[in-house]
Design an enzyme around this catalytic site. Structure first.
Site, PDB file in Angstrom:
ATOM      1  N   CYS A 104     -10.943 -12.603  20.516  1.00 17.17           N
ATOM      2  CA  CYS A 104     -10.340 -11.533  19.723  1.00 17.17           C
ATOM      3  C   CYS A 104      -9.339 -10.731  20.560  1.00 17.17           C
ATOM      4  CB  CYS A 104     -11.411 -10.608  19.131  1.00 17.17           C
ATOM      5  SG  CYS A 104     -12.509  -9.862  20.341  1.00 17.17           S
ATOM      6  N   CYS A 142       0.824  -1.208   0.000  1.00 18.06           N
ATOM      7  CA  CYS A 142       0.000   0.000   0.000  1.00 18.06           C
ATOM      8  C   CYS A 142       0.857   1.257   0.000  1.00 18.06           C
ATOM      9  CB  CYS A 142      -0.915  -0.001   1.219  1.00 18.06           C
ATOM     10  SG  CYS A 142      -1.990   1.452   1.315  1.00 18.06           S
ATOM     11  N   CYS A 156      -3.339  -0.507   8.768  1.00 21.81           N
ATOM     12  CA  CYS A 156      -2.428  -1.654   8.764  1.00 21.81           C
ATOM     13  C   CYS A 156      -1.105  -1.241   9.394  1.00 21.81           C
ATOM     14  CB  CYS A 156      -2.157  -2.140   7.340  1.00 21.81           C
ATOM     15  SG  CYS A 156      -3.586  -2.797   6.472  1.00 21.81           S
ATOM     16  N   ASP A 203     -18.025 -16.835  22.168  1.00 24.02           N
ATOM     17  CA  ASP A 203     -17.416 -15.922  21.196  1.00 24.02           C
ATOM     18  C   ASP A 203     -17.609 -14.485  21.678  1.00 24.02           C
ATOM     19  OD1 ASP A 203     -16.271 -14.793  18.958  1.00 24.02           O
ATOM     20  OD2 ASP A 203     -18.014 -15.101  17.660  1.00 24.02           O
ATOM     21  N   GLU A 221     -27.564 -13.808  23.359  1.00 20.19           N
ATOM     22  CA  GLU A 221     -26.910 -12.564  22.938  1.00 20.19           C
ATOM     23  C   GLU A 221     -27.584 -11.401  23.660  1.00 20.19           C
ATOM     24  OE1 GLU A 221     -25.120  -9.464  21.350  1.00 20.19           O
ATOM     25  OE2 GLU A 221     -24.434 -11.451  20.735  1.00 20.19           O
ATOM     26  N   GLN A 275     -18.353 -11.096  11.138  1.00 20.86           N
ATOM     27  CA  GLN A 275     -16.908 -11.299  11.105  1.00 20.86           C
ATOM     28  C   GLN A 275     -16.329 -10.591   9.889  1.00 20.86           C
ATOM     29  OE1 GLN A 275     -15.212 -12.518  13.467  1.00 20.86           O
ATOM     30  NE2 GLN A 275     -16.501 -13.936  14.619  1.00 20.86           N
TER      31      GLN A 275
END
Length: 452
Positions: A404, A82, A91, A378, A328, A278
């Site tokens: 995560c 990039c 990034c 999750d 949830e 996701q």
């Protein structure tokens, strides 16, 4: 052979003013670590490299540094793809080879398990990896009218400053969103409300690309016309969000709902453009497949899916179990999960709304009064600490924890192992966010043999 690093200062004067050092490792944010007197963190530097740096900000425990020059590059260094790398904060690791990125993330996960959880897994799973470019189907972009430039800039936040990076495109966004950044910025510049559009949500579905514009002022008719023309010209759907998530409305008539498909499981999931899904579609499908492989549900299995969202794992696993229950905290996501179950003809799934950020009590949670052979967790970055005791009380044969954040995963695994008698059978890295410092992972647990 020396070289200027992406984003590094140039010129002999700048290079001469710095100090030379060797990089010893990487921080969890992907910065090089230099132990030269007081530790200094240097963005863009890689382990083993000999560099020239300048200390830019001092803290009590460490300094921040600017990379001026790479004197001896690492064999793992690659040329960033990039043109905006080093400025854009989207990034941080494009200068490190993809295999080395995975190795660094696995080491970070290993360190967290050893240091925080005091746990060694029975085995390490091969990393779940997939496309490293054009993979990102969900993103939140900033937008800002810059008076000095007399234009709107659109992009992620800059790496080292609280500004929106001016991007021409993006190498990690899915098409067509990747090519829409510059045209979108040009269109927004022409709006009367150009100073009142601070954010754009991107959602690339299987059937459409959606852009949700956060608008702090009602667009006049001329602006609405420009927005409509842009949407038609680029084949995208535009939505306006004047307030909270409940205020999102499509520009123009309602269209077919956004959806993505899990072909291996014969499941199609509908979602709204601001819903959590996701980020990496290919990795998501591989992750669901690995969840099935590790959990090994049988025809008589009963499975509990906590933090189930709109049914991403729940409905796929329902194809292989007797009964599944999804829980949830977001009522809107639960309604979508129920609708997805109906549309996919899945009758062995039920869904409940519950705040999983507090410890659930069986008398107030009908789903806790059922029996389960398997549990899937999750949670968000904060982890699942509040539900661990309830999960242990259910005495499932297997628990799969999808994480995560290595820190919260390690903390929670430590609780399940040392307080509730589980064994960590397997752990692996999931490369959901290539070229970033985000570490996603999964861990399979079972009841220790001594626990009945």
């Amino acid at each position: 052979m020396s070289s200027a690093a992406p984003g590094a200062s140039s010129g002999k004067a700048a290079a001469a003013s710095g100090e030379m050092a060797t990089v010893d490792g990487l921080t969890h944010e992907g910065e090089g670590v230099v132990h030269a007197g007081k530790t200094v963190f240097v963005a863009g530097a890689l382990p083993g490299e000999r560099i020239r740096l300048r200390r830019t900000r001092r803290h009590r425990q460490h300094d921040d540094g600017e990379l001026l020059e790479v004197l001896q590059p690492s064999a793992l260094r690659v040329t960033p793809r990039c043109a905006h790398f080093g400025v854009c904060g989207g990034c941080l690791l494009q200068h490190l080879s993809s295999d080395a990125q995975l190795a660094a993330k696995q080491q970070q996960l290993r360190d967290a398990l050893e240091r925080v959880a005091k746990v060694t897994p029975g085995r390490w799973l091969p990393p779940l990896a997939g496309p490293v470019w054009g993979y990102r189907r969900r993103a939140r972009l900033g937008a800002k009218f810059v008076r000095k430039k007399d234009r709107v800039v659109v992009g992620f936040r800059e790496r080292a400053a609280p500004y929106v990076a001016q991007l021409a495109g993006c190498e990690v966004l899915c098409r067509p969103a990747a090519e829409l950044i510059a045209p979108l910025a040009a269109m927004l510049t022409g709006l009367a409300i150009r100073e009142h559009v601070p954010q754009i949500e991107v959602a690339v579905a299987d059937n459409a690309t959606a852009l949700v514009l956060r608008v702090l002022k009602t667009p006049p008719a001329a602006d609405l016309e420009q927005l409509t023309v842009f949407a038609a010209a680029h084949g995208v759907r535009l939505y306006l969000q004047p307030g909270g998530l409940g205020s999102v409305q499509p520009l123009g008539p309602a269209a077919e709902p956004l959806h993505y498909t899990l072909p291996r499981f014969g499941v199609q999931l509908q979602f709204e453009p601001t819903d959590f899904i996701q980020v990496n579609g290919a990795i998501n499908e591989a992750l669901v497949a690995r969840a099935l492989e590790l959990l090994e549900p049988a025809a008589d299995s009963r499975l509990l899916d906590l933090f189930c969202g709109l049914g991403n794992f729940t409905l796929a696993l329902a194809r292989h179990a007797a009964h599944v229950v999804g829980v949830e905290g977001d009522a809107a996501l639960i309604e979508r999960a129920r609708g997805n179950a109906r549309r996919n003809g899945i009758a062995n799934a039920e869904f409940h709304v519950a705040n999983l950020a507090v410890a659930p009590a069986a008398h107030g949670c009908p789903w806790l009064r059922q029996s389960y052979s398997h549990v899937l967790l999750d949670p968000p970055r904060t982890g699942a600490r509040e539900v661990l005791a309830a999960v242990a009380a259910l005495a499932p044969r297997r628990v799969l924890y999808i994480s995560c954040h290595p820190g919260s995963l390690a903390r929670d695994l430590g609780v399940l192992v040392h307080e509730h008698g589980f064994t960590v059978e397997a752990v692996g890295v999931v490369d959901m966010f290539p070229h970033t410092a985000h570490v996603e992972s999964l861990a399979l647990l079972s009841r220790a043999a001594a626990v009945v």
